[in-house]
Design a protein around this motif. Structure first.
Motif, PDB file in Angstrom:
ATOM      1  N   ARG A   1       0.924  -1.310  -0.399  1.00 56.04           N
ATOM      2  CA  ARG A   1      -0.107  -0.290   0.246  1.00 56.04           C
ATOM      3  C   ARG A   1       0.510   1.489  -0.011  1.00 56.04           C
ATOM      4  O   ARG A   1       1.781   1.392   0.957  1.00 56.04           O
ATOM      5  CB  ARG A   1      -1.092   0.095   1.018  1.00 56.04           C
ATOM      6  CG  ARG A   1      -2.153   0.919   0.824  1.00 56.04           C
ATOM      7  CD  ARG A   1      -3.088   0.495   2.633  1.00 56.04           C
ATOM      8  NE  ARG A   1      -2.160   1.061   3.366  1.00 56.04           N
ATOM      9  CZ  ARG A   1      -3.112   0.753   4.861  1.00 56.04           C
ATOM     10  NH1 ARG A   1      -4.506   1.267   4.512  1.00 56.04           N
ATOM     11  NH2 ARG A   1      -2.651   1.478   5.639  1.00 56.04           N
ATOM     12  N   CYS A   2       0.479   2.864  -0.550  1.00 55.78           N
ATOM     13  CA  CYS A   2       1.535   3.568  -0.692  1.00 55.78           C
ATOM     14  C   CYS A   2       1.100   4.254   0.149  1.00 55.78           C
ATOM     15  O   CYS A   2      -0.164   4.206   0.691  1.00 55.78           O
ATOM     16  CB  CYS A   2       0.477   3.969  -2.203  1.00 55.78           C
ATOM     17  SG  CYS A   2       1.472   6.221  -2.150  1.00 55.78           S
ATOM     18  N   ALA A   3       2.195   4.531   1.177  1.00 54.43           N
ATOM     19  CA  ALA A   3       1.880   5.403   2.962  1.00 54.43           C
ATOM     20  C   ALA A   3       1.750   6.888   2.413  1.00 54.43           C
ATOM     21  O   ALA A   3       0.322   7.056   3.055  1.00 54.43           O
ATOM     22  CB  ALA A   3       3.158   5.284   2.849  1.00 54.43           C
ATOM     23  N   TRP A   4       1.143   7.290   0.606  1.00 56.64           N
ATOM     24  CA  TRP A   4       1.043   8.183   0.345  1.00 56.64           C
ATOM     25  C   TRP A   4      -0.740   8.858   0.516  1.00 56.64           C
ATOM     26  O   TRP A   4      -1.687   9.178   1.150  1.00 56.64           O
ATOM     27  CB  TRP A   4       1.731   9.213  -0.055  1.00 56.64           C
ATOM     28  CG  TRP A   4       1.085  10.695  -0.657  1.00 56.64           C
ATOM     29  CD1 TRP A   4       0.151  11.198  -1.277  1.00 56.64           C
ATOM     30  CD2 TRP A   4       1.139  11.688   0.360  1.00 56.64           C
ATOM     31  NE1 TRP A   4      -0.247  12.658  -1.200  1.00 56.64           N
ATOM     32  CE2 TRP A   4       0.141  12.975  -0.466  1.00 56.64           C
ATOM     33  CE3 TRP A   4       1.806  12.376   1.501  1.00 56.64           C
ATOM     34  CZ2 TRP A   4       0.625  14.211   0.243  1.00 56.64           C
ATOM     35  CZ3 TRP A   4       1.835  13.134   1.961  1.00 56.64           C
ATOM     36  CH2 TRP A   4       1.203  14.524   1.782  1.00 56.64           C
ATOM     37  N   CYS A   5      -1.066   7.515  -0.465  1.00 56.13           N
ATOM     38  CA  CYS A   5      -2.488   7.402  -1.003  1.00 56.13           C
ATOM     39  C   CYS A   5      -3.041   6.316  -0.950  1.00 56.13           C
ATOM     40  O   CYS A   5      -4.637   6.596  -1.222  1.00 56.13           O
ATOM     41  CB  CYS A   5      -2.423   7.919  -2.261  1.00 56.13           C
ATOM     42  SG  CYS A   5      -1.296   6.759  -3.527  1.00 56.13           S
ATOM     43  N   GLN A   6      -2.711   5.366  -0.040  1.00 57.41           N
ATOM     44  CA  GLN A   6      -3.397   4.054   0.477  1.00 57.41           C
ATOM     45  C   GLN A   6      -3.939   3.584  -1.124  1.00 57.41           C
ATOM     46  O   GLN A   6      -4.283   2.203  -0.382  1.00 57.41           O
ATOM     47  CB  GLN A   6      -4.966   4.958   1.313  1.00 57.41           C
ATOM     48  CG  GLN A   6      -4.509   5.404   2.433  1.00 57.41           C
ATOM     49  CD  GLN A   6      -3.476   5.772   3.527  1.00 57.41           C
ATOM     50  OE1 GLN A   6      -2.712   3.962   3.869  1.00 57.41           O
ATOM     51  NE2 GLN A   6      -2.240   6.208   3.857  1.00 57.41           N
TER      52      GLN A   6
ATOM     53  N   PHE B   1       5.569   2.917  -1.791  1.00 58.60           N
ATOM     54  CA  PHE B   1       4.800   4.248  -2.368  1.00 58.60           C
ATOM     55  C   PHE B   1       4.488   3.543  -3.924  1.00 58.60           C
ATOM     56  O   PHE B   1       5.592   3.107  -4.207  1.00 58.60           O
ATOM     57  CB  PHE B   1       5.774   5.359  -2.527  1.00 58.60           C
ATOM     58  CG  PHE B   1       6.564   5.604  -0.761  1.00 58.60           C
ATOM     59  CD1 PHE B   1       5.364   6.571  -0.600  1.00 58.60           C
ATOM     60  CD2 PHE B   1       7.443   5.487  -0.525  1.00 58.60           C
ATOM     61  CE1 PHE B   1       5.638   7.062   0.881  1.00 58.60           C
ATOM     62  CE2 PHE B   1       7.721   6.107   0.463  1.00 58.60           C
ATOM     63  CZ  PHE B   1       6.912   6.920   1.316  1.00 58.60           C
ATOM     64  N   CYS B   2       3.716   4.459  -4.285  1.00 58.65           N
ATOM     65  CA  CYS B   2       3.172   4.055  -6.381  1.00 58.65           C
ATOM     66  C   CYS B   2       3.914   4.581  -6.881  1.00 58.65           C
ATOM     67  O   CYS B   2       3.695   4.303  -8.027  1.00 58.65           O
ATOM     68  CB  CYS B   2       1.271   4.450  -6.374  1.00 58.65           C
ATOM     69  SG  CYS B   2       0.952   5.990  -5.525  1.00 58.65           S
ATOM     70  N   CYS B   3       4.348   5.795  -6.393  1.00 55.87           N
ATOM     71  CA  CYS B   3       5.396   6.643  -7.704  1.00 55.87           C
ATOM     72  C   CYS B   3       5.764   7.081  -6.506  1.00 55.87           C
ATOM     73  O   CYS B   3       5.874   8.091  -6.192  1.00 55.87           O
ATOM     74  CB  CYS B   3       4.396   7.161  -8.426  1.00 55.87           C
ATOM     75  SG  CYS B   3       3.227   8.465  -7.575  1.00 55.87           S
TER      76      CYS B   3
ATOM     77  N   ALA C   1       6.770  10.734  -7.024  1.00 55.86           N
ATOM     78  CA  ALA C   1       6.008  11.189  -6.572  1.00 55.86           C
ATOM     79  C   ALA C   1       5.081  11.343  -5.273  1.00 55.86           C
ATOM     80  O   ALA C   1       5.679  12.393  -4.329  1.00 55.86           O
ATOM     81  CB  ALA C   1       4.889  12.419  -7.619  1.00 55.86           C
ATOM     82  N   HIS C   2       5.311  10.644  -4.458  1.00 55.81           N
ATOM     83  CA  HIS C   2       3.925   9.806  -3.283  1.00 55.81           C
ATOM     84  C   HIS C   2       5.056  10.421  -2.295  1.00 55.81           C
ATOM     85  O   HIS C   2       5.418  10.655  -1.483  1.00 55.81           O
ATOM     86  CB  HIS C   2       3.181   9.582  -3.649  1.00 55.81           C
ATOM     87  CG  HIS C   2       1.873   9.768  -4.281  1.00 55.81           C
ATOM     88  ND1 HIS C   2       0.857   8.192  -4.806  1.00 55.81           N
ATOM     89  CD2 HIS C   2       1.227  10.372  -4.952  1.00 55.81           C
ATOM     90  CE1 HIS C   2      -0.425   9.106  -4.910  1.00 55.81           C
ATOM     91  NE2 HIS C   2       0.230  10.181  -5.216  1.00 55.81           N
ATOM     92  N   ARG C   3       5.978   9.364  -2.974  1.00 58.78           N
ATOM     93  CA  ARG C   3       7.765   9.264  -2.026  1.00 58.78           C
ATOM     94  C   ARG C   3       7.970  11.071  -2.354  1.00 58.78           C
ATOM     95  O   ARG C   3       8.002  11.116  -0.438  1.00 58.78           O
ATOM     96  CB  ARG C   3       8.585   8.523  -3.245  1.00 58.78           C
ATOM     97  CG  ARG C   3       9.798   7.981  -1.868  1.00 58.78           C
ATOM     98  CD  ARG C   3      11.038   7.854  -2.501  1.00 58.78           C
ATOM     99  NE  ARG C   3      11.235   8.369  -3.463  1.00 58.78           N
ATOM    100  CZ  ARG C   3      11.939   8.149  -4.841  1.00 58.78           C
ATOM    101  NH1 ARG C   3      12.201   6.673  -5.100  1.00 58.78           N
ATOM    102  NH2 ARG C   3      12.464   8.866  -5.155  1.00 58.78           N
TER     103      ARG C   3
HETATM  104 ZN   LIG Z   1       0.866   6.828  -3.618  1.00 57.92          ZN
END
Ligand SMILES: [Zn+2]
Length: 86
Positions: free
Chosen positions: A46-51, A69-71, A73-75
């Motif tokens: 799961r992306c820690a930023w957007c879930q 993270f998914c990308c 940018a979110h990291r």
């Molecule tokens: Zn994300």
């Protein structure tokens, strides 16, 4: 009397055939649902930023915090918000 018996037999055969088809359909549907839960046998993180859940091999990992993270940018955004020095 004979006609009634034949009708009963036909009805029973149709009923059993329908039941068999329904069971086959349910088994098929269950299999499809199980496939949805485990896509290609990959582990989901799961992306820690957007879930959002992403496959482990497509996700990015921040080594110091061990967060996924998914990308990138979110990291970057996540690290900006969680880094007291920034
Ligand atoms: Zn994300």
């Amino acid at each position: 009397m004979n006609l009634l018996l034949i009708r009963l037999i036909i009805f029973a055969v149709l009923f059993l055939a329908g039941l068999k088809l329904y069971r086959l359909y349910r088994e098929w549907k269950l299999e499809q649902e199980q496939h949805d839960d485990l896509p290609e046998g990959g582990k989901m993180v799961r992306c820690a930023w957007c879930q959002v859940h992403v496959p482990e091999d497509e996700a990015l990992r921040d080594k110091p915090t061990a967060a996924w993270f998914c990308c990138s940018a979110h990291r970057d955004r996540f690290l900006q918000e969680h880094d007291p020095e920034a």
